[in-house]
Design a protein around this motif. Structure first.
Motif, PDB file in Angstrom:
ATOM      1  N   UNK A  95      25.839  43.054 -11.480  1.00  0.00           N
ATOM      2  CA  UNK A  95      26.679  42.829 -10.296  1.00  0.00           C
ATOM      3  C   UNK A  95      25.853  42.286  -9.139  1.00  0.00           C
ATOM      4  N   UNK A  96      24.628  41.891  -9.438  1.00  0.00           N
ATOM      5  CA  UNK A  96      23.745  41.396  -8.376  1.00  0.00           C
ATOM      6  C   UNK A  96      24.281  40.111  -7.750  1.00  0.00           C
ATOM      7  N   UNK A  97      24.709  39.164  -8.597  1.00  0.00           N
ATOM      8  CA  UNK A  97      25.192  37.872  -8.103  1.00  0.00           C
ATOM      9  C   UNK A  97      26.722  37.898  -8.011  1.00  0.00           C
ATOM     10  N   UNK A  98      27.254  37.565  -6.838  1.00  0.00           N
ATOM     11  CA  UNK A  98      28.700  37.658  -6.629  1.00  0.00           C
ATOM     12  C   UNK A  98      29.231  36.383  -5.984  1.00  0.00           C
ATOM     13  N   UNK A  99      30.553  36.226  -6.095  1.00  0.00           N
ATOM     14  CA  UNK A  99      31.264  35.105  -5.508  1.00  0.00           C
ATOM     15  C   UNK A  99      32.316  35.648  -4.537  1.00  0.00           C
ATOM     16  N   UNK A 100      32.467  34.998  -3.402  1.00  0.00           N
ATOM     17  CA  UNK A 100      33.568  35.291  -2.491  1.00  0.00           C
ATOM     18  C   UNK A 100      34.754  34.460  -2.971  1.00  0.00           C
ATOM     19  N   UNK A 101      35.756  35.099  -3.530  1.00  0.00           N
ATOM     20  CA  UNK A 101      36.937  34.398  -4.041  1.00  0.00           C
ATOM     21  C   UNK A 101      38.099  34.588  -3.072  1.00  0.00           C
ATOM     22  N   UNK A 102      38.846  33.507  -2.833  1.00  0.00           N
ATOM     23  CA  UNK A 102      39.885  33.521  -1.797  1.00  0.00           C
ATOM     24  C   UNK A 102      41.163  32.906  -2.344  1.00  0.00           C
ATOM     25  N   UNK A 106      51.481  32.160   1.519  1.00  0.00           N
ATOM     26  CA  UNK A 106      52.370  32.141   2.680  1.00  0.00           C
ATOM     27  C   UNK A 106      52.288  33.419   3.495  1.00  0.00           C
ATOM     28  N   UNK A 107      52.290  34.548   2.807  1.00  0.00           N
ATOM     29  CA  UNK A 107      52.404  35.832   3.500  1.00  0.00           C
ATOM     30  C   UNK A 107      51.079  36.537   3.706  1.00  0.00           C
ATOM     31  N   UNK A 108      50.032  36.127   2.986  1.00  0.00           N
ATOM     32  CA  UNK A 108      48.744  36.807   3.104  1.00  0.00           C
ATOM     33  C   UNK A 108      47.643  35.967   2.476  1.00  0.00           C
ATOM     34  N   UNK A 109      46.427  36.180   2.943  1.00  0.00           N
ATOM     35  CA  UNK A 109      45.244  35.628   2.287  1.00  0.00           C
ATOM     36  C   UNK A 109      44.471  36.788   1.690  1.00  0.00           C
ATOM     37  N   UNK A 110      44.176  36.681   0.403  1.00  0.00           N
ATOM     38  CA  UNK A 110      43.452  37.738  -0.305  1.00  0.00           C
ATOM     39  C   UNK A 110      42.024  37.286  -0.570  1.00  0.00           C
ATOM     40  N   UNK A 111      41.084  38.144  -0.274  1.00  0.00           N
ATOM     41  CA  UNK A 111      39.666  37.868  -0.495  1.00  0.00           C
ATOM     42  C   UNK A 111      39.104  38.913  -1.442  1.00  0.00           C
ATOM     43  N   UNK A 112      38.321  38.467  -2.399  1.00  0.00           N
ATOM     44  CA  UNK A 112      37.709  39.391  -3.335  1.00  0.00           C
ATOM     45  C   UNK A 112      36.225  39.124  -3.495  1.00  0.00           C
ATOM     46  N   UNK A 113      35.464  40.176  -3.707  1.00  0.00           N
ATOM     47  CA  UNK A 113      34.052  40.061  -4.085  1.00  0.00           C
ATOM     48  C   UNK A 113      34.025  40.204  -5.601  1.00  0.00           C
ATOM     49  N   UNK A 114      33.680  39.135  -6.306  1.00  0.00           N
ATOM     50  CA  UNK A 114      33.794  39.095  -7.764  1.00  0.00           C
ATOM     51  C   UNK A 114      32.416  38.935  -8.388  1.00  0.00           C
ATOM     52  N   UNK A 115      32.115  39.799  -9.356  1.00  0.00           N
ATOM     53  CA  UNK A 115      30.877  39.716 -10.121  1.00  0.00           C
ATOM     54  C   UNK A 115      31.174  39.115 -11.490  1.00  0.00           C
ATOM     55  N   UNK A 116      30.113  38.746 -12.207  1.00  0.00           N
ATOM     56  CA  UNK A 116      30.313  38.233 -13.557  1.00  0.00           C
ATOM     57  C   UNK A 116      30.971  39.296 -14.427  1.00  0.00           C
ATOM     58  N   UNK A 117      31.559  38.838 -15.530  1.00  0.00           N
ATOM     59  CA  UNK A 117      32.301  39.749 -16.391  1.00  0.00           C
ATOM     60  C   UNK A 117      33.717  39.989 -15.910  1.00  0.00           C
ATOM     61  N   UNK A 118      34.173  39.207 -14.915  1.00  0.00           N
ATOM     62  CA  UNK A 118      35.534  39.359 -14.424  1.00  0.00           C
ATOM     63  C   UNK A 118      35.765  40.623 -13.628  1.00  0.00           C
ATOM     64  N   UNK A 156      23.891  42.582  -3.005  1.00  0.00           N
ATOM     65  CA  UNK A 156      24.318  41.401  -3.751  1.00  0.00           C
ATOM     66  C   UNK A 156      23.707  40.122  -3.195  1.00  0.00           C
ATOM     67  N   UNK A 157      23.718  39.108  -4.032  1.00  0.00           N
ATOM     68  CA  UNK A 157      23.394  37.743  -3.636  1.00  0.00           C
ATOM     69  C   UNK A 157      24.677  36.930  -3.749  1.00  0.00           C
ATOM     70  N   UNK A 158      25.162  36.396  -2.629  1.00  0.00           N
ATOM     71  CA  UNK A 158      26.379  35.582  -2.646  1.00  0.00           C
ATOM     72  C   UNK A 158      26.001  34.166  -3.066  1.00  0.00           C
TER      73      UNK A 158
END
Length: 418
Positions: A95-102, A106-118, A156-158
């Motif tokens: 889980x060291x390397x992560x992606x900011x997924x967005x 219309x009604x909301x913006x969802x942001x997630x911190x995602x690691x490899x392996x889904x 983490x490393x983004x």
């Protein structure tokens, strides 16, 4: 196609496979294949990895040590098996390397911190009173990431930021050609986010992201022919995987199944046409039918299921939406001959309430061969599918070239010693 074979086929989903010309290329290809298999499986024994790659144990040991030195995987305790001999070590992605997924909607913006392996490590949802502009999404993401920076920087490393956008997104530069419900036209959203956060940025259509996630980790696992239909606040999007390849078309605009014609005298669509699937099958109509506001959309399924039994008007509405959905699915099934059609968002609710009716219509109207071979599934990853699939855009450099990831401080790759 078996699950391990499918995982191998999906390695490097968005890119051509690495082909070796010398020892460095061979090493890169082996590391890429191993990391892709571990990534898709989530967790795998070293023995299973050895069997899947067809290499000897000493070579696999070197590969595993190299990936571990780069903080891409974690080697854990031996798996408890009934097999004779020494138990095999368990390997999972780090889980060291992560992606900011967005995912802007219309009604909301969802942001997630995602690691490899889904793995979605954290999710934040920002509600909107109106559709956000591209600049507002960028500013919101920048503010959220800044607030998380102490935690992110320590653990983490983004490696990048990736967007799943409900609209037409260019495969060339990640710009949004058109997102009609958001009101975005020719927005260079990837470049804007890269400038704001100082990390690489990617963007793709939300349903294309969703189908990648569901094939790798969800309802489409083990199949190379999957269609994903996502019903969201802004309409219906489609993602297509055929023969284990994502179908995006020349410019990245392929898969707009929401604009399939299902009724010639139908409702006007935001695209300028009429009778499109997403104009006839809408979440808004379902919410209004049971007097729910958007803020209570999580109650939709329970209230619809009850009203479908007790109220003629709700039953008529759902049956009409199911009939329109069946028309679009018939076209998809006859044209693409998929093994799995995955329904996400509010379409999954329609499928759970009226699934038997939908199945009957498909068996009656679609061609017998394709109709007999397809199965309908709900999105196993739920609303996380869009974030997980978007993160794959950023993880693909790691999967295709793990050597580019530096060895972690205090560690040494066996291949780099000497």
């Amino acid at each position: 196609m078996g699950s391990m074979d499918a995982a191998r086929a999906m390695t490097g989903f968005f890119d051509a496979p690495v082909r070796g010309k010398n020892l460095d290329d061979l090493r890169r290809a082996n590391l890429s294949t191993a990391l892709g298999l571990i990534h898709a499986a989530g967790s795998i024994s070293r023995a299973d990895l050895t069997r899947s790659m067809g290499l000897n144990r000493s070579t696999i040991a070197t590969i595993v040590a190299d990936l571990e030195a780069r903080d891409l995987i974690v080697v854990g305790e031996a798996r408890d098996t009934k097999r004779i001999g020494r138990p095999s070590l368990e390997i999972s992605t780090s889980v060291r390397h992560v992606v900011i997924a967005v995912n802007p909607e219309l009604d909301a913006t969802t942001l997630g911190i995602v690691a490899m392996g889904g793995r979605v490590l954290r999710e934040v949802r920002m509600e909107h009173e109106r559709p956000p502009t591209a600049r507002e999404v960028v500013n919101s993401v920048r503010a959220l990431v800044a607030g998380m920076q102490p935690e992110l920087g320590e653990r983490h490393v983004v490696i990048g930021v990736a967007l799943a956008v409900p609209g037409l997104v260019s495969a060339v530069d990640g710009s949004v050609r058109l997102a009609p419900h958001l009101g975005w036209v020719d927005e260079p959203i990837s470049a804007m986010l890269a400038d704001a956060l100082g990390v690489p940025a990617w963007a793709a259509n939300d349903a294309s992201c969703g189908v990648v996630a569901e094939v790798l980790f969800g309802a489409g696992t083990g199949s190379g022919n999957v269609v994903f239909l996502n019903g969201g606040a802004s309409g219906i999007g489609g993602g297509i995987v055929a023969e284990a390849r994502l179908i995006q078309g020349r410019g990245g605009f392929g898969g707009e199944i929401g604009h399939t014609l299902v009724r010639t005298d139908g409702a006007a669509c935001r695209c300028g046409s009429q009778g499109c699937l997403e104009a006839e099958v809408t979440r808004r109509a379902l919410l209004e039918a049971v007097d729910l506001g958007v803020e209570r959309s999580h109650e939709l399924e329970a209230l619809l299921a009850e009203a479908y039994v007790d109220r003629d008007d709700v039953r008529a509405l759902l049956d009409a939406q199911l009939a329109s959905l069946a028309v679009a699915l018939r076209t998809i099934i006859n044209t693409l001959n998929p093994e799995v059609v995955v329904l996400g968002g509010f379409l999954e609710i329609l499928g759970r309430i009226g699934g038997e009716r939908l199945e009957r219509m498909l068996r009656a109207d679609a061609l017998p061969g394709p109709a007999e071979q397809v199965r309908l599934q709900g999105a196993r990853l739920g609303r996380m599918s869009l974030l997980i699939g978007a993160a794959e855009l950023a993880f693909r450099p790691f999967l295709s070239d793990p050597i580019a990831v530096p060895v972690a401080a205090g560690r040494a790759s066996l291949a780099d010693l000497g």
